[in-house]
Every structure is written in structure tokens, then in C-alpha cells.
Scaffold this motif. Structure first.
Motif, mmCIF file in Angstrom:
data_model
loop_
_atom_site.group_PDB
_atom_site.id
_atom_site.type_symbol
_atom_site.label_atom_id
_atom_site.label_comp_id
_atom_site.label_asym_id
_atom_site.label_seq_id
_atom_site.Cartn_x
_atom_site.Cartn_y
_atom_site.Cartn_z
ATOM 1 N N ILE A 107 16.177 5.813 -0.698
ATOM 2 C CA ILE A 107 14.988 5.143 -0.186
ATOM 3 C C ILE A 107 15.084 4.957 1.326
ATOM 4 O O ILE A 107 14.103 5.111 2.052
ATOM 5 N N ALA A 108 16.295 4.676 1.825
ATOM 6 C CA ALA A 108 16.451 4.525 3.268
ATOM 7 C C ALA A 108 16.297 5.869 3.969
ATOM 8 O O ALA A 108 15.640 5.972 5.004
ATOM 9 N N PHE A 109 16.877 6.929 3.382
ATOM 10 C CA PHE A 109 16.782 8.246 3.999
ATOM 11 C C PHE A 109 15.373 8.815 3.922
ATOM 12 O O PHE A 109 15.040 9.761 4.615
ATOM 13 N N PRO B 145 2.840 9.437 3.447
ATOM 14 C CA PRO B 145 2.365 8.089 3.807
ATOM 15 C C PRO B 145 3.116 6.983 3.082
ATOM 16 O O PRO B 145 2.549 6.234 2.290
ATOM 17 N N GLY B 146 4.395 6.819 3.360
ATOM 18 C CA GLY B 146 5.193 5.815 2.661
ATOM 19 C C GLY B 146 5.688 4.697 3.565
ATOM 20 O O GLY B 146 5.281 4.587 4.723
ATOM 21 N N MET B 147 6.601 3.889 3.009
ATOM 22 C CA MET B 147 7.119 2.741 3.746
ATOM 23 C C MET B 147 7.994 3.170 4.921
ATOM 24 O O MET B 147 8.074 2.478 5.924
ATOM 25 N N GLY B 148 8.677 4.300 4.779
ATOM 26 C CA GLY B 148 9.581 4.753 5.823
ATOM 27 C C GLY B 148 8.850 5.017 7.126
ATOM 28 O O GLY B 148 9.294 4.605 8.201
ATOM 29 N N GLU C 291 0.831 -1.211 0.000
ATOM 30 C CA GLU C 291 0.000 0.000 0.000
ATOM 31 C C GLU C 291 0.860 1.254 0.000
ATOM 32 O O GLU C 291 0.506 2.270 -0.573
ATOM 33 N N ARG C 292 2.001 1.165 0.714
ATOM 34 C CA ARG C 292 2.803 2.376 0.929
ATOM 35 C C ARG C 292 3.976 2.504 -0.039
ATOM 36 O O ARG C 292 4.577 3.572 -0.108
ATOM 37 N N ALA C 293 4.274 1.418 -0.741
ATOM 38 C CA ALA C 293 5.439 1.455 -1.629
ATOM 39 C C ALA C 293 5.357 2.555 -2.694
ATOM 40 O O ALA C 293 6.349 3.251 -2.913
ATOM 41 N N PRO C 294 4.197 2.734 -3.375
ATOM 42 C CA PRO C 294 4.181 3.756 -4.437
ATOM 43 C C PRO C 294 4.589 5.133 -3.937
ATOM 44 O O PRO C 294 5.359 5.822 -4.610
ATOM 45 N N ALA C 295 4.114 5.527 -2.759
ATOM 46 C CA ALA C 295 4.451 6.855 -2.246
ATOM 47 C C ALA C 295 5.960 7.004 -2.107
ATOM 48 O O ALA C 295 6.545 8.000 -2.551
ATOM 49 N N THR C 296 6.603 6.006 -1.491
ATOM 50 C CA THR C 296 8.048 6.091 -1.279
ATOM 51 C C THR C 296 8.814 6.047 -2.601
ATOM 52 O O THR C 296 9.744 6.822 -2.815
ATOM 53 N N LYS D 93 7.330 3.435 12.624
ATOM 54 C CA LYS D 93 6.310 3.024 13.605
ATOM 55 C C LYS D 93 6.633 1.630 14.120
ATOM 56 O O LYS D 93 6.444 1.332 15.293
ATOM 57 N N ALA D 94 7.121 0.761 13.217
ATOM 58 C CA ALA D 94 7.456 -0.603 13.615
ATOM 59 C C ALA D 94 8.600 -0.598 14.624
ATOM 60 O O ALA D 94 8.582 -1.344 15.600
ATOM 61 N N VAL D 95 9.601 0.270 14.400
ATOM 62 C CA VAL D 95 10.724 0.347 15.339
ATOM 63 C C VAL D 95 10.232 0.842 16.702
ATOM 64 O O VAL D 95 10.597 0.311 17.749
ATOM 65 N N GLN D 96 9.352 1.845 16.678
ATOM 66 C CA GLN D 96 8.878 2.405 17.944
ATOM 67 C C GLN D 96 8.023 1.405 18.717
ATOM 68 O O GLN D 96 8.048 1.371 19.936
ATOM 69 N N ASN D 97 7.258 0.591 17.983
ATOM 70 C CA ASN D 97 6.346 -0.336 18.663
ATOM 71 C C ASN D 97 6.842 -1.770 18.655
ATOM 72 O O ASN D 97 6.068 -2.685 18.919
#
Lengths: 320, 326
Positions: B259-261, B272-275, B92-97, B280-284
Motif C-alpha cells: 500500500i505504501a509502494f 486515482p488513489g490515496m498515494g 474517495e480514493r481508498a477503494p482505488a488503492t 500531492k500533499a508532500v509537494q504542496n
């Protein structure tokens, strides 16, 4: 010819060994430092900011980490010279009523501590692994360098984020405030070691075939002693440049992690945390919360980078 | 040439496998995957069943092979926070990034190369010195600070451009929604793309300048001048063309770090991208997303690396010759 045949006048007026200070003053590097005003300015800025951070408790008007000294009534006051400013707060206050000037001093302290700690950890890991890889060689070398290659494909900030996430997951149950310093230093240390390892390994490969190493081995010295006492001093030079440049990078990394919300919490703000707080209030026009910490951070990193650039050119014999 | 490609492919597979091993170790050993799926009062029998259904009782090597096989089919498990397949969330988020990364890479090349050429040709010009100074400041400013600065200037003060989000998006084919086709989408893209691309732009500018200065000193440039070719032909036909070979490499490798930055830029601009998802995944402590992101990014890096190496071999005739000989 015998030893006693040494010329008499020299014995009469023995040449004093030059003191460290004179040797430094006569060195090429001091000369190149003195002939570059920009470098001297940068060194001055770095020194001034580092001293300000060191003496933060003396220079600050309050301790921003101490909730008893902070009053919410003072929140979001603009700098002294603008309308609505307060005599007490030269750069204004943040959303919790902390004096920004004091918060920047203390924040810089935290940023510097973590940045330096991370860089030294990275250098220690990298130098050790580089020495081992270069001196021992064989399979050990192959494994260490493959790991380095894989890690090199990832930007440091991504590695730091991952380590931060994993370590916090492993340390579940311990409050974040207690672990965050160590975790930040660890993530920076583990993200930046590769460059040191590669540099050290390269020069170790050259050094280890030289006569003095062979001699040390023949005398029967143990491998660790040869690596640390004999090879290390001869390969450490280029590391100095990487070290300087990495300090700027490490401070940026810490600030970025704090900005992203995985670094220092708002109760122990670093420069990155302050900028992150300020970012929330930018739209309501409270520009100062982000501006002063941001400016300090940029100034410090710029000065360190200038010093690093100069050091690289000054130590590079090809450019002389 | 074929042997070269095969060798590089083997290396790439090895790198990917070792990254998968790290991802698997995170997934399996950092926090118990079962604990995240059950509540405290789930009966023990049911917990045991879930363990078994996830295959957590199998030997670790079997589990690892299963993880790799699943990853190869883009299957990374269920996110702890969202209770949705990680693949769906990422897709879902890949296109934005990807759109953001592509546009900022384009920006950094289109601005960085001319600036580099200019500073190399007019080394002592005032403008060249300004460019040099700006590039040093650009390297020293952290990405997030540049983003905040741009927002304050162009969104808050001037009100020209939006400061967050993607604007209007249009759905094209399946799950890909693009912001490149609407006016508001394009406007929303400007600030994040510039923020993300600025560092790469300064890097490319410095690189082009250094390479160009090096090339201009070579004998074949002197010869070209002696032949009476126009300055323009010497500069752009001969010098620039040879400068671009290393630039391709660096620019290609930088695409991965762009892409990482993007994690930082996306946070600043609430893109609203993958980053943002990864952060959020790191925080939670949402390990499946972290592991999947790691594998995906490394796959991307490896593919780019490989492509750059092959491109290099095609562009550089000397390399092509040694490869044929080998």
C-alpha cells in the motif's frame, strides 16, 4: 625459561611481517572474489560507472547544468544511429536540448553523491545509536529500540517522503535548489539507520561482557573511548555488508524521490529526474530519454547488489 | 493465549499513540494551521477567533488528546489545498488503492509461490536458473522503471492495455466504486497490479525457494520418503505446507508496504488513489493530509501485524503449545 632461549635460526632470518598487499592476496575473500566471474564483472561495472561519474567534466561534451551551453533548438533529437540523429549527440538529447550522454554522466554523479551521502549518514546515526543502546542499556536502550521498531514498520520510501515534506515545510522561504541536496541526504539517512542500529546493538551486547572491555573499564577509560576504540572495531564487520546493499537501495530511493517530483529539479537532473522527464515523452515515441538513464540506473544497482550478495556469502562463516 | 493477545494489543496501541504524536507534532508545529486558513488581510480579531475555535490556545497535551480523539473518529481536519475534510478526500480514493493493493498481493502470491516451489525442486533446471536471474533483476529495477517499461511495451508499442486511469468504475454501496466489475476496469488494473506486485513476487519466490530447500533436508521429509509416500505427497503435502508458515508472515507484512509502494505505481499510471493524494500533499506541504495518511497507514500496519501474529499462533502448533504453557 627466559626470553633469550628463543631458537637461534629464527633470529638469524627474521620473518618479515607480510605486507598488506600480500596479506590481501592470500586472504579467503580475495580467493572467493577471483573464483567468481560474475562478481568480478559486477565490480568492474561498478568501478567503471563510478569513475565515469567522477570524471564527468572530462568525459562529457557539455555541462548540462549550465544553461549557456544548452540550446532548445536541439531538443528531442534521437540517438546518433537512428533516423534524424545528430553527429554530436550519441544518445540523443532531452526536452531541453541537453546531450543525454553528458546528462547521464552528471546525473550519475549526483545520484552517487546523494546515495553515498545518505548511506553514510544512516550508518553514522545507526552505529552511534546501536553502540549507545547496546553499551549503556537500560532505559536509553529501550527508547532507542522502540523508536527503531516503530520506524521499521514503515517502508523507507514513505519515511523519506515524509521527512522531505516536513523539512521543506520547515525551510519555507529558502529556494528549493539550495536545500534539496541536504534534504535528500537527510531523508535517506533517517530512513535507513534502523538496520545498522539493530545489528550493532546485537553484537555490542555480546562484546561488552568480554574481558578486554572489563579490563579497559578497570584501567579507568571513559565510556566514549571504550565504545569507539575498543568495541566499535569488533562489531563493525557485518555493517560492511549492509552498507553495500544499502548503496543500491539508497540510489533507488533517490531516483524514486526525484521521479516523484520531490527530489532534484529538472535544472539539476539526477538519473531519476532524467527518467521522469523521459516518461513524459514516452507516448510521442521519444524512447531514448527514458531508456538510457533507466538502463544506467538499473545496471549500476544490479552490479552493486551482486557485489553485496557476494560479500554477504563471502563473509558468512557458516557458508564456508 | 489471552495474555498473549492482550500484550500484543497493548504494544499496538503504544505504537499507534507514538505515531499519532508524530502526526500531531507535524500538524501543530510545522507551519501554523491558522495561517493556512486566513488571508493576509483577515482582521486580527478574526484570526484570534479562529485560533480559539480551533483550540490552539489550549495546553499542548489537551490539544494532543483532542487530536487522538478526533483521529479515533476518523476526523483529521481540513486539507489546505482542497478546503475539504481530509477524511472525505481519503475515503474517495481508498477503494482505488485498496483494490490495486489486493490484486497485486494476490498476483505476487499466485505467481511467486509456484515459481519458488519450482526453483527449489528443479534447482539445476534451466528454467529455474532463468527464474533466479529474473528475480535478481526484478529486485534491482526500481518500481517506477518497471512501470515505464511495461507501459512502453504493452500500451505504447502493442496497444493491448491502457496506460493510465482506472477504466470504467461501478458504484457499489455508498462511496465504494469498483473497477473489478467492468471489462475496461479489469484491463486497466493489469499493468499497475503487475508493476506493484513484481517486487513482492520475487521476494516471495526467493523466500519459498529458500524455505523449501531447508525443509527438504529435514528428517521428517526423509522419513516420509522412506515410508514410500509418492513424491507429490512429500513435496506438496509435507514440504510445501511447512514452507508456508513463514511465507504467511512475510506476505502479510508485505501487504502494508504494497500500500505504501502504491504511491509510486499510482504516479506512473495516474491511478486515482490515496498515494497520489499523499504525494500531492508532500509537494504542496498539505500537512493535514500527510498526518492523516501517516496515521492511517500505521493503523493498517499495526492491524496486519497483529493479525499475522495471531494467525501464526494458530497455524504453528509449537507456538500454540508454548502460549498455552505461558
Amino acid at each position: 625459561m627466559t626470553v633469550s632461549a628463543a631458537p637461534a635460526p629464527a633470529a638469524a632470518t627474521p620473518v618479515k611481517p607480510a605486507s598488506l598487499l600480500t596479506r590481501m592476496r592470500d586472504s579467503d575473500i580475495w580467493h572467493s572474489f577471483r573464483s567468481s566471474p560474475l562478481t568480478m564483472l559486477a565490480a568492474f561495472v561498478v568501478l567503471a560507472l563510478a569513475l565515469a561519474a567522477l570524471f564527468a567534466p572530462v568525459l562529457a561534451i557539455m555541462n548540462p547544468f549550465d544553461p549557456a551551453q544548452v540550446f532548445l533548438m536541439d531538443a528531442n533529437i534521437p540517438p546518433r544511429w537512428s533516423e534524424g540523429g545528430d553527429e554530436r549527440f550519441i544518445f540523443g538529447t532531452d526536452d531541453q536540448g541537453r546531450d543525454l550522454y553528458s546528462a547521464i554522466l552528471y546525473g550519475m554523479r549526483v545520484s552517487l553523491m546523494i546515495g553515498l551521502g545518505g548511506v553514510f549518514l544512516a550508518a553514522t546515526i545507526g552505529i552511534t545509536l546501536g553502540l549507545v543502546a547496546g553499551y549503556v542499556g537500560g532505559r536509553t536502550d529501550a527508547i532507542i529500540m522502540r523508536v527503531a521498531d516503530v520506524q521499521l514498520t514503515f517502508p523507507a520510501i514513505l519515511v523519506a517522503l515524509l521527512i522531505d515534506g516536513v523539512v521543506h515545510a520547515l525551510l519555507k522561504g529558502i529556494p528549493r535548489e539550495q536545500t534539496v541536496f541536504g534534504v535528500l541526504i537527510l531523508s535517506i539517512g533517517l530512513s535507513f539507520w534502523v538496520q545498522y542500529a539493530r545489528t550493532i546493538r546485537g553484537s555490542t551486547l555480546v562484546e561488552k561482557n568480554k574481558d578486554y572491555v572489563q579490563a579497559a573499564r578497570l584501567v579507568g577509560m571513559s565510556t566514549p573511548v571504550i565504545m569507539l576504540r575498543h568495541i566499535l572495531p569488533n562489531v563493525i564487520g557485518p555493517v560492511l555488508v549492509i552498507l553495500t546493499i544499502n548503496i543500491g537501495l539508497a540510489i533507488i530511493t533517490e531516483a524514486t524521490l526525484s521521479f516523484l517530483g520531490v527530489g532534484l529539479p529538472a535544472t539539476q537532473p539526477s538519473l531519476g529526474t532524467l527518467i521522469s522527464i523521459g516518461n513524459k515523452y514516452l507516448f510521442s515515441g521519444d524512447w531514448w530519454i527514458v531508456a538510457f538513464p533507466g538502463f544506467t540506473l538499473a545496471l549500476f544497482v544490479l552490479a552493486v547488489n551482486l557485489l553485496g550478495d557476494w560479500l554477504r556469502d563471502a563473509l558468512n562463516p557458516r557458508l564456508r | 493465549m489471552l495474555a498473549f493477545i492482550l500484550r500484543r494489543l497493548m504494544q499496538s496501541v503504544l505504537v499507534l499513540l507514538s505515531v499519532a504524536l508524530i502526526a500531531f507534532a507535524m500538524f501543530r508545529f510545522v507551519g501554523d494551521p491558522v495561517n493556512q486558513l486566513v488571508s493576509l488581510d483577515t482582521p486580527a480579531e478574526q484570526v484570534r477567533q479562529i485560533r480559539e475555535s480551533l483550540g490552539l490556545d489550549d495546553p499542548v497535551i489537551v490539544q494532543f488528546l483532542r487530536y487522538v480523539a478526533n483521529a479515533a473518529q476518523m476526523e483529521f481536519g481540513i486539507s489546505y489545498q482542497f478546503r475539504q475534510p481530509v477524511t472525505t478526500l481519503l475515503a474517495e480514493r481508498a477503494p482505488a488503492t485498496l483494490e490495486l493493493a489486493f490484486v497485486s498481493a494476490l498476483f505476487s502470491l499466485l505467481v511467486g509461490i509456484p515459481m519458488g516451489v519450482y526453483t527449489a525442486l528443479r534447482r539445476d533446471g534451466v528454467l529455474a536458473r532463468v527464474f533466479q536471474a529474473v528475480s535478481l533483476v526484478g529486485v534491482s529495477l526500481p518500481t517506477f522503471l518497471i512501470g515505464i517499461l511495461l507501459i512502453y511495451l504493452f500500451a505504447v508499442t502493442l496497444g493491448w492495455l491502457p496506460s493510465f486511469g482506472r477504466g470504467e468504475t461501478v458504484k457499489i454501496s455508498g462511496s465504494w466504486s469498483t473497477g473489478l466489475l467492468t471489462w475496461s476496469g479489469l484491463k486497466a488494473l493489469v499493468l499497475p497490479a503487475v508493476t506493484l506486485g513484481l517486487f513482492q513476487m520475487t521476494l516471495i519466490m526467493r523466500l519459498v525457494r529458500a524455505e523449501m530447500l531447508e525443509v527438504l533436508r529435514t528428517d521428517y521429509i526423509k522419513f516420509a520418503r522412506a515410508r514410500g509416500l509418492s513424491t507429490r505427497a512429500v513435496h506438496f503435502g509435507h514440504a510445501l505446507k511447512n514452507t508456508l508458515v513463514p511465507v504467511i508472515t512475510i506476505a502479510g507484512l508485505q501487504l502494508g508496504s504494497i500500500i505504501a509502494f502504491a504511491i509510486i505505481t499510482e504516479t506512473v499510471f495516474q491511478w486515482p488513489g490515496m498515494g497520489v493524494l499523499f504525494l500531492k500533499a508532500v509537494q504542496n506541504v498539505d500537512i493535514p493530509i500527510m498526518a492523516a495518511y501517516l496515521v492511517m497507514i500505521s493503523a493498517l500496519f499495526v492491524v496486519i501485524n497483529l493479525a499475522v501474529d495471531l494467525l501464526y499462533a494458530m497455524v504453528d502448533p509449537r507456538l500454540r503449545a508454548t502460549l498455552k504453557g505461558a
